[in-house]
Design a protein around this motif. Structure first.
Motif, PDB file in Angstrom:
ATOM      1  N   ARG A 237       0.841  -1.203   0.000  1.00 12.21           N
ATOM      2  CA  ARG A 237       0.000   0.000   0.000  1.00 12.21           C
ATOM      3  C   ARG A 237       0.876   1.253   0.000  1.00 12.21           C
ATOM      4  NH1 ARG A 237      -2.888   3.086  -1.374  1.00 12.21           N
ATOM      5  NH2 ARG A 237      -4.776   3.967  -0.504  1.00 12.21           N
ATOM      6  N   ILE A 238       1.955   1.227   0.753  1.00 13.13           N
ATOM      7  CA  ILE A 238       2.895   2.355   0.781  1.00 13.13           C
ATOM      8  C   ILE A 238       3.521   2.553  -0.599  1.00 13.13           C
ATOM      9  CG2 ILE A 238       5.131   3.131   1.714  1.00 13.13           C
ATOM     10  CD1 ILE A 238       4.353   1.751   4.343  1.00 13.13           C
ATOM     11  N   GLY A 239       3.730   1.428  -1.324  1.00 10.29           N
ATOM     12  CA  GLY A 239       4.333   1.488  -2.648  1.00 10.29           C
ATOM     13  C   GLY A 239       3.399   1.972  -3.742  1.00 10.29           C
ATOM     14  N   GLY A 240       2.133   2.226  -3.417  1.00 11.17           N
ATOM     15  CA  GLY A 240       1.221   2.791  -4.400  1.00 11.17           C
ATOM     16  C   GLY A 240       0.107   1.880  -4.852  1.00 11.17           C
ATOM     17  N   MET A 241       0.094   0.621  -4.447  1.00 11.61           N
ATOM     18  CA  MET A 241      -1.020  -0.270  -4.787  1.00 11.61           C
ATOM     19  C   MET A 241      -2.272   0.177  -4.039  1.00 11.61           C
ATOM     20  SD  MET A 241      -0.130  -4.294  -4.982  1.00 11.61           S
ATOM     21  CE  MET A 241       1.081  -5.000  -6.082  1.00 11.61           C
ATOM     22  N   ASN A 242      -3.435  -0.013  -4.652  1.00  8.61           N
ATOM     23  CA  ASN A 242      -4.657   0.236  -3.879  1.00  8.61           C
ATOM     24  C   ASN A 242      -4.843  -0.906  -2.876  1.00  8.61           C
ATOM     25  OD1 ASN A 242      -6.370  -1.957  -5.037  1.00  8.61           O
ATOM     26  ND2 ASN A 242      -6.269  -0.746  -6.918  1.00  8.61           N
ATOM     27  N   LEU A 243      -5.700  -0.676  -1.899  1.00  6.97           N
ATOM     28  CA  LEU A 243      -5.838  -1.626  -0.794  1.00  6.97           C
ATOM     29  C   LEU A 243      -6.280  -3.004  -1.264  1.00  6.97           C
ATOM     30  CD1 LEU A 243      -5.730  -2.158   2.232  1.00  6.97           C
ATOM     31  CD2 LEU A 243      -8.101  -1.318   2.409  1.00  6.97           C
ATOM     32  N   PHE A 244      -7.212  -3.052  -2.213  1.00  2.31           N
ATOM     33  CA  PHE A 244      -7.707  -4.335  -2.693  1.00  2.31           C
ATOM     34  C   PHE A 244      -6.586  -5.136  -3.347  1.00  2.31           C
ATOM     35  CE2 PHE A 244      -9.545  -7.108  -5.938  1.00  2.31           C
ATOM     36  CZ  PHE A 244     -10.493  -7.795  -5.202  1.00  2.31           C
ATOM     37  N   ASP A 245      -5.842  -4.514  -4.266  1.00  8.89           N
ATOM     38  CA  ASP A 245      -4.748  -5.204  -4.950  1.00  8.89           C
ATOM     39  C   ASP A 245      -3.649  -5.606  -3.971  1.00  8.89           C
ATOM     40  OD1 ASP A 245      -5.932  -5.105  -7.419  1.00  8.89           O
ATOM     41  OD2 ASP A 245      -4.874  -3.319  -8.097  1.00  8.89           O
ATOM     42  N   ALA A 246      -3.367  -4.731  -3.008  1.00 11.10           N
ATOM     43  CA  ALA A 246      -2.309  -5.022  -2.026  1.00 11.10           C
ATOM     44  C   ALA A 246      -2.665  -6.251  -1.204  1.00 11.10           C
ATOM     45  CB  ALA A 246      -2.095  -3.813  -1.117  1.00 11.10           C
ATOM     46  N   PHE A 247      -3.925  -6.336  -0.760  1.00 11.59           N
ATOM     47  CA  PHE A 247      -4.340  -7.487   0.047  1.00 11.59           C
ATOM     48  C   PHE A 247      -4.377  -8.757  -0.789  1.00 11.59           C
ATOM     49  CE2 PHE A 247      -7.758 -10.245   1.710  1.00 11.59           C
ATOM     50  CZ  PHE A 247      -7.189 -10.550   2.942  1.00 11.59           C
ATOM     51  N   ALA A 248      -4.920  -8.652  -2.013  1.00  7.42           N
ATOM     52  CA  ALA A 248      -5.020  -9.836  -2.887  1.00  7.42           C
ATOM     53  C   ALA A 248      -3.642 -10.395  -3.211  1.00  7.42           C
ATOM     54  CB  ALA A 248      -5.762  -9.471  -4.169  1.00  7.42           C
ATOM     55  N   HIS A 249      -2.687  -9.522  -3.529  1.00  4.38           N
ATOM     56  CA  HIS A 249      -1.341  -9.993  -3.863  1.00  4.38           C
ATOM     57  C   HIS A 249      -0.594 -10.490  -2.620  1.00  4.38           C
ATOM     58  CE1 HIS A 249      -2.045  -7.786  -7.682  1.00  4.38           C
ATOM     59  NE2 HIS A 249      -1.261  -8.731  -8.170  1.00  4.38           N
ATOM     60  N   SER A 250      -0.909  -9.937  -1.472  1.00  2.00           N
ATOM     61  CA  SER A 250      -0.294 -10.443  -0.236  1.00  2.00           C
ATOM     62  C   SER A 250      -0.787 -11.841   0.081  1.00  2.00           C
ATOM     63  CB  SER A 250      -0.609  -9.497   0.943  1.00  2.00           C
ATOM     64  OG  SER A 250      -0.043  -8.232   0.729  1.00  2.00           O
ATOM     65  N   CYS A 251      -2.082 -12.089  -0.120  1.00  7.21           N
ATOM     66  CA  CYS A 251      -2.630 -13.438   0.079  1.00  7.21           C
ATOM     67  C   CYS A 251      -1.923 -14.433  -0.833  1.00  7.21           C
ATOM     68  CB  CYS A 251      -4.129 -13.448  -0.206  1.00  7.21           C
ATOM     69  SG  CYS A 251      -5.143 -12.645   1.046  1.00  7.21           S
ATOM     70  N   SER A 252      -1.716 -14.038  -2.080  1.00 10.15           N
ATOM     71  CA  SER A 252      -1.072 -14.931  -3.039  1.00 10.15           C
ATOM     72  C   SER A 252       0.408 -15.121  -2.749  1.00 10.15           C
ATOM     73  CB  SER A 252      -1.245 -14.375  -4.467  1.00 10.15           C
ATOM     74  OG  SER A 252      -2.605 -14.360  -4.838  1.00 10.15           O
ATOM     75  N   THR A 253       1.066 -14.057  -2.272  1.00 12.69           N
ATOM     76  CA  THR A 253       2.505 -14.144  -1.986  1.00 12.69           C
ATOM     77  C   THR A 253       2.782 -15.022  -0.786  1.00 12.69           C
ATOM     78  OG1 THR A 253       2.818 -11.890  -2.830  1.00 12.69           O
ATOM     79  CG2 THR A 253       4.600 -12.821  -1.526  1.00 12.69           C
TER      80      THR A 253
ATOM     81  N   PRO B 134       9.953  -0.702  -9.119  1.00 14.48           N
ATOM     82  CA  PRO B 134      10.978  -1.592  -8.545  1.00 14.48           C
ATOM     83  C   PRO B 134      10.734  -1.863  -7.058  1.00 14.48           C
ATOM     84  CG  PRO B 134      12.011   0.056  -9.937  1.00 14.48           C
ATOM     85  CD  PRO B 134      10.576   0.455  -9.785  1.00 14.48           C
ATOM     86  N   TYR B 135      10.198  -0.865  -6.344  1.00 10.25           N
ATOM     87  CA  TYR B 135       9.909  -1.027  -4.911  1.00 10.25           C
ATOM     88  C   TYR B 135       8.938  -2.184  -4.693  1.00 10.25           C
ATOM     89  CZ  TYR B 135       7.667  -0.143  -0.391  1.00 10.25           C
ATOM     90  OH  TYR B 135       7.146  -0.292   0.865  1.00 10.25           O
ATOM     91  N   ILE B 136       7.833  -2.194  -5.450  1.00  9.13           N
ATOM     92  CA  ILE B 136       6.835  -3.254  -5.314  1.00  9.13           C
ATOM     93  C   ILE B 136       7.448  -4.608  -5.642  1.00  9.13           C
ATOM     94  CG2 ILE B 136       4.742  -4.211  -6.378  1.00  9.13           C
ATOM     95  CD1 ILE B 136       3.631  -1.387  -6.524  1.00  9.13           C
ATOM     96  N   GLN B 137       8.265  -4.672  -6.669  1.00  8.56           N
ATOM     97  CA  GLN B 137       8.899  -5.931  -7.058  1.00  8.56           C
ATOM     98  C   GLN B 137       9.859  -6.436  -5.982  1.00  8.56           C
ATOM     99  OE1 GLN B 137      10.599  -5.179 -10.932  1.00  8.56           O
ATOM    100  NE2 GLN B 137       8.607  -4.700 -11.849  1.00  8.56           N
ATOM    101  N   TRP B 138      10.602  -5.529  -5.357  1.00  9.98           N
ATOM    102  CA  TRP B 138      11.505  -5.934  -4.275  1.00  9.98           C
ATOM    103  C   TRP B 138      10.732  -6.422  -3.051  1.00  9.98           C
ATOM    104  CZ3 TRP B 138      16.186  -7.423  -4.775  1.00  9.98           C
ATOM    105  CH2 TRP B 138      17.071  -6.839  -5.676  1.00  9.98           C
TER     106      TRP B 138
END
Length: 482
Positions: free
Chosen positions: A199-215, A234-238
């Protein structure tokens, strides 16, 4: 096997899966999309199934042995996938029930292989359900049930041992439900931490949570057609790279942190081997791709290779580039990493680093015996003697894994599918990775496969997630005898 004991626990699994659909239902209602009704219908089917199974099982205590534990583990994933496929099918998002089942099995087993061709057109309720199937399957439906249903008590140990991936399954606390709660505590903390950072990196909350669940589940489902390549930051990828690596670690090591025993983590031989393989593989790929002129700078080369090495080895399956177009050396290295997989006791798949350590030490002992036939050589890992049972288990698993891979690849090629596609398709499902190579590469999907092959790959996903033995035991008549 006591069938009524199995059906009683399966009724509880149905209830857990039904309740897990509620967040997706709320999102669908909030958005006003047409997937709300299918979720309501799916939840009702789950509750009715739960009631019928519980009614059949009757009253009485749950007494479980090995047969019941194996039966519950295998059938719980099957019934969860059968139920979890309903929202896709009833909403019309996936017209074929075969495809809906494949997508759900891929979700619960954290494989990440998909038949979806236009993910961004899907309603958010469906997208959230895809991510939640990953998140539930990552730590395990059975472990979740033990956490929220402590009345199963110690009798659930057979289910726990049958499901938790790795060479051995250890209780971290004296009580099994406390172990499950502790594991889920670490799991939730990692998920929330990554969500905040994304979320700090610029993702919206929905995408941030969905990708965190998958990660954290090492699954790989994304809300975007281009996976993580959609996010050019690059921040999000790291951040995702770091959390993929963290999710491939044996979760029992995280319990050393609050005990102020962090140094002991780095003494763990599997952990050191896991990090060594990731670093060396990334460096080799980075050098090869840099001199091939694939990337412009060293940072980009390191970031891309480390991301994909972590994604494949932890069996997450996220992508930021089409590595199907990379040199043959890197593709073969990816195949090796698919075999190895993550650490035992993690959410990742594959054969596990610990098994390869054991097999390597067995090989070394056999070589030493050729030189010193009368020597008595003790095999150790983490300063503990590796028992003969553990060595036999690792060897048996590897043999069964290779046999399953060979037979399923042979069956797939019988449908006229090219060899590399067939081989990596079976391998990626058996190791729960997601993307394979060639026509099942990182920018392709599994929608074009014949229905029979999809059911075969679904079997491979389940067998790989449950470490083969728990699934193959379901096919033995002896399992069902009292």
């Amino acid at each position: 096997m006591k069938i009524k004991t199995v059906t009683k626990v399966l009724s509880l699994i149905c209830l857990v899966v039904s309740f897990a659909m509620l967040p997706a239902l709320f999102i669908a209602i909030y958005d006003g999309t047409n997937d709300a009704k299918p979720f309501v219908m799916s939840i009702l089917v789950g509750i009715i199934t739960c009631y019928l199974l519980y009614l059949y099982s009757g009253k009485g205590n749950i007494n479980m042995g090995i047969r019941e534990g194996v039966g519950i583990t295998g059938f719980s994933w099957l019934i969860a996938s059968l139920m979890g496929a309903l929202p896709y099918w009833l909403s019309g998002v996936v017209p074929s029930y075969t495809d809906a089942f494949f997508e759900t099995m891929s979700g619960f087993t954290t494989t990440g292989a998909t038949i979806m061709t236009d993910i961004e057109s899907l309603p958010r309720g469906i997208l959230l359900w895809r991510s939640l199937t990953h998140w539930m399957g990552g730590m395990g439906i059975i472990v979740l049930s033990l956490a929220v249903l402590p009345f199963l008590g110690v009798s659930g140990m057979e289910m726990y041992k049958a499901e938790v991936p790795g060479v051995t399954a250890e209780k971290l606390t004296p009580r099994l439900h406390e172990t499950a709660i502790s594991l889920w505590g670490a799991y939730v903390l990692l998920t929330l931490s990554e969500t905040v950072l994304l979320r700090i990196g610029g993702m919206n909350l929905f995408d941030a949570f969905a990708h965190s669940c998958s990660t954290i589940a090492t699954g790989g489902f994304s809300t975007k057609n281009n996976s993580i390549a959609y996010f050019t930051s690059p921040y999000i990828q790291w951040v995702i790279t770091i959390f993929m690596i963290a999710s491939g670690v044996n979760f029992s090591l995280y319990f050393l942190i609050p005990q102020k025993r962090v140094r002991e983590i780095f003494y763990d031989e599997e952990f050191r081997a896991y990090l060594f393989i990731i670093v060396i593989s990334a460096l080799m790929m980075s050098v090869a791709l840099y001199f091939a002129g694939k990337f412009e700078g060293i940072e980009q080369s390191l970031r891309q290779t480390l991301f994909h090495v972590a994604s494949v080895m932890t069996t997450t399956g996220f992508i930021i580039d089409d590595y199907n177009l990379w040199p043959e050396f890197t593709k073969f290295l990816f195949v090796i990493l698919m075999f190895i997989g993550a650490s035992g006791g993690s959410t990742g798949g594959g054969c596990k680093v610990s098994r390869f350590l054991i097999l390597g030490r067995q090989l070394r002992v056999e070589i030493q015996k050729l030189l010193h036939p009368r020597a008595v050589i003790t095999t150790r890992m983490n300063n503990a003697v590796i028992t003969q049972n553990t060595k036999d288990s690792a060897t048996s698993f590897f043999v069964l894994y290779m046999l399953t891979l060979a037979i399923c690849t042979l069956i797939t090629t019988a449908f006229g599918i090219e060899l590399l596609t067939s081989f990596t398709g079976v391998l990626t499902c058996l190791s729960n990775v997601g993307p394979g190579l060639n026509f099942l590469g990182p920018v392709e999907n599994f929608a074009w496969l014949p229905s029979t092959v999809k059911w075969l790959f679904s079997f491979c996903m389940l067998a790989g997630r449950l470490e083969l033995f728990a699934v193959f035991l379901l096919f033995l008549p002896e399992t069902y005898r009292k």
